[in-house]
Write an enzyme that holds these catalytic residues in place. Structure first.
Site, PDB file in Angstrom:
ATOM      1  N   SER A   5       4.871  -5.631  -0.830  1.00  9.93           N
ATOM      2  CA  SER A   5       6.201  -5.210  -0.358  1.00  9.93           C
ATOM      3  C   SER A   5       6.789  -6.217   0.622  1.00  9.93           C
ATOM      4  O   SER A   5       7.994  -6.455   0.641  1.00  9.93           O
ATOM      5  CB  SER A   5       6.134  -3.805   0.256  1.00  9.93           C
ATOM      6  OG  SER A   5       5.745  -3.838   1.596  1.00  9.93           O
ATOM      7  N   GLY A  15      -2.520  -6.956  -2.168  1.00 10.03           N
ATOM      8  CA  GLY A  15      -2.515  -5.683  -1.465  1.00 10.03           C
ATOM      9  C   GLY A  15      -1.145  -5.039  -1.534  1.00 10.03           C
ATOM     10  O   GLY A  15      -0.148  -5.681  -1.875  1.00 10.03           O
ATOM     11  N   CYS A  16      -1.101  -3.763  -1.222  1.00  8.52           N
ATOM     12  CA  CYS A  16       0.156  -3.013  -1.318  1.00  8.52           C
ATOM     13  C   CYS A  16       1.159  -3.462  -0.264  1.00  8.52           C
ATOM     14  O   CYS A  16       2.297  -3.807  -0.587  1.00  8.52           O
ATOM     15  CB  CYS A  16      -0.122  -1.514  -1.228  1.00  8.52           C
ATOM     16  SG  CYS A  16      -1.206  -1.028   0.134  1.00  8.52           S
ATOM     17  N   TYR A  17       0.751  -3.476   0.994  1.00 10.83           N
ATOM     18  CA  TYR A  17       1.666  -3.956   2.041  1.00 10.83           C
ATOM     19  C   TYR A  17       2.106  -5.397   1.766  1.00 10.83           C
ATOM     20  O   TYR A  17       3.304  -5.696   1.845  1.00 10.83           O
ATOM     21  CB  TYR A  17       1.003  -3.875   3.412  1.00 10.83           C
ATOM     22  CG  TYR A  17       0.843  -2.481   3.996  1.00 10.83           C
ATOM     23  CD1 TYR A  17       1.944  -1.652   4.190  1.00 10.83           C
ATOM     24  CD2 TYR A  17      -0.400  -2.010   4.406  1.00 10.83           C
ATOM     25  CE1 TYR A  17       1.799  -0.386   4.759  1.00 10.83           C
ATOM     26  CE2 TYR A  17      -0.554  -0.750   4.984  1.00 10.83           C
ATOM     27  CZ  TYR A  17       0.552   0.066   5.163  1.00 10.83           C
ATOM     28  OH  TYR A  17       0.405   1.298   5.734  1.00 10.83           O
TER      29      TYR A  17
END
Lengths: 342, 342, 342, 342
Positions: free
Chosen positions: A150, A145-147
């Site tokens: 990061s 996932g994106c979160y």
């Protein structure tokens, strides 16, 4: 090569990248809603660049044409699609959340009952900076996932080097609106999002267990984190501001050294010089993750800031990185993207 | 009534509010750069609404015309202006940072040597929700900073009720671009700010000691905090996401009850129902501070979110609240502002 | 290869494109203000991608290192730079307005006295779709302005085919904020531009004579136009909405046919299907010009809409197209840019 | 006083204004979709400011509680609602398009068959600057559309004074996203609208006959216009750039004089000084229409620019102006709105 679910934001980003990839011949693009239309009818930006016809997804037909499939489907739909394509021997890179959690029980707790728990065992979590070797051998990749991307890149060096108290981690993340997808909702209308800022799903966002799974794996013990997502009036980008308590007093230069060393061979992680902080705009439409670190001695706390493009390093770009790895290509093939300013 | 320094963003916001105030007769608006022009030449939005001529600031002349002055000057300039107007008996509401820190030493540490340390003693910190009684008697009001307002209102109930560990406080704040003022800088150009997000002055922002001063005063002991400001592509608004460790396990409902009780008589603080979170857009151009609280039992941590308009509750609106208090008016006079949607 | 004036928005866009160009070896990047810094210090987006040191512009030194120079200087500075580099035999592609007008007198009228009127004769106007053959032989290219590019491409087929009354042309153009450059001005601050829209320099914009020069050249007689530029809250992009009276009643299909035929061999002009209209977002950071046409029979008027990216097709992309032409490369080398959505 | 259809953008804008109106007691707010919720549940900005319960619309019940109703319903629904409320004697101010066109035939042509053609005769077009006297006596007011308001105010003086060729009128309008309403559509998602610009419904927008009807009425003969709407990435505001051929050569000062005279008694029309042009941001959330005029002698053409807020002067603010007129109040009661900057 095919993209199953080509008309969401991660789908179109995949296609942008695949068109520029020198070893890819894009043959299949599917969409249930827009089948029969050309891809460029739905996305006029691609007029003359990708005029492939969108087709409904028939696993049998698709498996005759391609060897690797990217799935950009809503969660749940992805499970079945992946199962059917794996049955027919295709390698699958799934961009949904369906194969990211190793535990079917945890999946059920945050989503719903998993239909193919056996496939969960086969799936490899596709964060190359942490799991490169496993990815190379994978047949089914759960693209992060994106979160979580990061957050994991911001925290991995600190956890691996056992520098921080594991119960002190706070991840305050801010995302552009494309992170919510291309589906209609009053909350996502231009006039609702523009010129405002809010947090949402505070303490309950489904990316929380995914983040914790990776951090726990790195730590060798169960890690829990505070995770707060925010919606920022911009198209793309995630900035995560991460706080943690170090075990001992240090200097920013020490933390910097750890990060530089940890990522020294990574092409897509850029460590900022001391005193300089990342801007999501600097990584927009690229596969970079820009990271800054700071030890704030006034409060004896480490702050890490990481910026990615949620659709590139946070989705399609990373998927292509994974594709390169399972295909034996140079990991950065087709991903040397130069940012535009502004 | 006069506004000294009328052509910055806090100056023009003051004038917007003063024009609508039923007990105010605005007589003086000053600007060094634009003196001789009409206010509406500089801000065409006010054509026909405020065509007063901007004049240079001459303390002697000004003190003949008005009894109360709002200062919207850059820090340092404000010191001298305040001193000269106080000498002549005017009440002064200063919107700069010049009189906010009680300690001249601390001011010197974060800014530079203070020219009028004696005035620091006279100044009252103008956060009505916390210091209403002192404000009523004040002659020189140090109007709080925007970040400090949002942080103090988010944390005051928790600290007053001794619910949190004072060394666990993290304030992750996000501000719109008007917070940086109306002065030119490449960093603030539209194309630099739009569609991007960044943190700045991480761990070193000058609002840190101001936040800590208020929290320390509430706690009765010295408090240090992590404070990270971010620049968000929007005109107005601050959202602060605040994290702290409670002394004991509790429920969101418990925290909510404390906040509702603490602010039960406050007209400008709105506590959100459980599960609902503030949006800066909901308080835009109003004097409200919207607050949500959450106890996240997974990590045993309290999260508080507070949203204000940095130019209204974070500057000019609060200044008017202070003006009402020192003038004996109803505190909300001229501040019943209905938000526009969108 | 060098970029003289590398730290404005057209400069950085040039560098983005040059870095991706397979036949370019970027050796020189200059900046007076930032000389001594690395390019990536000024534009952190290029960290690790272009860490060349910015140097002051010394024509003699520069001419030893490179054969072709791109000038992205303010007008007037460009004149002298071009003269000095031409003296030393370099080919020059000038992105300023300094060599666009053929007539020194007209230049003086809209700008100021031209210092090198002789060079005006040598300069070739670098709009490849109209002047490709001349460009191939040119030593000094006057790269077109952004508005003039969008206007000329929208009107060329109609004028060449003598379909419209030349005194009926209205060009209503809308530009993103990067068109104003990267220089500081209160008017260009984020909070001034965001969430608003205005026209500026109505009837007096300096691109007017440039537009008229091209249209007159196509028409074989002097053409005057109404030209109104607007500032839109977006980073990049120009949309020109063009109105003209046809000489005879026709159908949209007729106009469409003319445009398709006129641009049939052009790689960077895309004609939209009837009923579909261009969006600047579809051409962002690409070299495309998307054009739609309509014959509105209710009012017997032709409407043409053209969208470009002001920094790419409107500046640096077109400069690279010109570079390819004078270098004997494929015109689209390094310019196959896939748009990102969103 | 009631608002029928309170949860669209015009509905919530009406409520913002009505809450501030000294003579209004808001009793009824309806919504089919959100009935049972509080208004502030749907619009948290109004927490504590308007906590009225949304009810379904039952004409009989409603008519017992109020004497005047504002209808902010989708077109077609409005027809029936208006009919039922008029039957029961209520005065109705309709903000939809349903009663704006005098001709049932034209309505059918651009919309569909009208259900209550008789009511069309009763309806008065509610543009106070042009039809104030009729409005005062009206029972059913057709509140003008946003584009037509901006176009009519820009053109009325020129047409009334017979200064322009009626077949030369071009209206190039640009609107913020709230003009499209608060209904879900992929096209209106934040990431579709942000950082882009497009025209839509070129030559076919339904506001065209409404514009033409007013202009024809002023001219005393049938007028046709070119009308092109554009979608701008901003919340609110319409800027119309209007072009027309004058019958004779003149000066900007002449045109200015005509406009100043025409609007000399109008409180909501502000004529800009020569050389200054309107910005939608200057009229945001206010009821002003800012107008600039220019005679461009190079091309012998008049340019008029008019800026309004589409939700205020273009909808709810004008509705309130009409309400004041039919109620015998001062026309500007509750409408002295001071703009916020930025």
């Amino acid at each position: 090569m095919g993209v199953i679910g080509a008309t969401g934001y991660t789908g179109v980003e995949l296609i942008r990248l695949l068109l520029a990839h020198p070893q890819v011949n894009l043959k299949v693009v599917t969409s249930e809603k827009n089948s029969g239309s050309k891809f460029s009818d739905v996305f006029p930006a691609f007029l003359g660049l990708c005029d492939l016809e969108l087709e409904p997804f028939y696993p049998v037909e698709v498996s005759k044409k391609i060897q690797v499939a990217f799935l950009s489907l809503p969660h749940k739909s992805s499970q079945e699609a992946a199962a059917k394509l794996r049955e027919r021997g295709l390698k699958v890179i799934d961009l949904s959340a369906d194969f990211r959690l190793k535990s079917a029980k945890e999946y059920e707790q945050w989503y719903e009952k998993h239909q193919y728990p056996n496939l969960l065992k086969e799936a490899v979590y596709g964060l190359p900076e942490l799991y490169r070797d496993k990815i190379k051998e994978a047949k089914l990749i759960a693209n992060p996932g994106c979160y979580p991307t990061s957050a994991a890149l911001a925290l991995a060096p600190l956890i691996k080097e056992k520098m921080i108290a594991l119960d002190s981690i706070i991840i305050d993340s801010k995302s552009g609106a494309s992170g919510a997808g291309r589906s209609v909702s009053v909350d996502l209308l231009y006039s609702e999002v523009n010129d405002g800022l809010k947090a949402y799903k505070v303490g309950t966002h489904r990316h929380t267990p995914e983040i914790e799974q990776t951090l726990s794996d790195l730590a060798g013990e169960k890690v829990f984190v505070s995770f707060t997502p925010h919606l920022v009036p911009m198209d793309r980008g995630i900035l995560s501001t991460v706080y943690a308590k170090p075990f001992r007093k240090l200097k920013t230069a020490d933390v910097l050294k750890v990060f530089k060393n940890f990522y020294k061979n990574e092409k897509f992680v850029r460590i900022k010089p001391e005193g300089s902080f990342p801007n999501t705009k600097d990584v927009r439409a690229t596969n970079y993750c820009d990271i800054a670190v700071l030890y704030d001695e006034r409060v004896d706390r480490i702050v890490v800031l990481s910026a990615i493009d949620n659709l590139t390093k946070g989705a399609a770009g990373q998927a292509l990185q994974n594709f390169n790895l399972i295909s034996g290509f140079d990991e950065s093939l087709g991903l040397k993207l130069f940012p535009h300013v502004p």
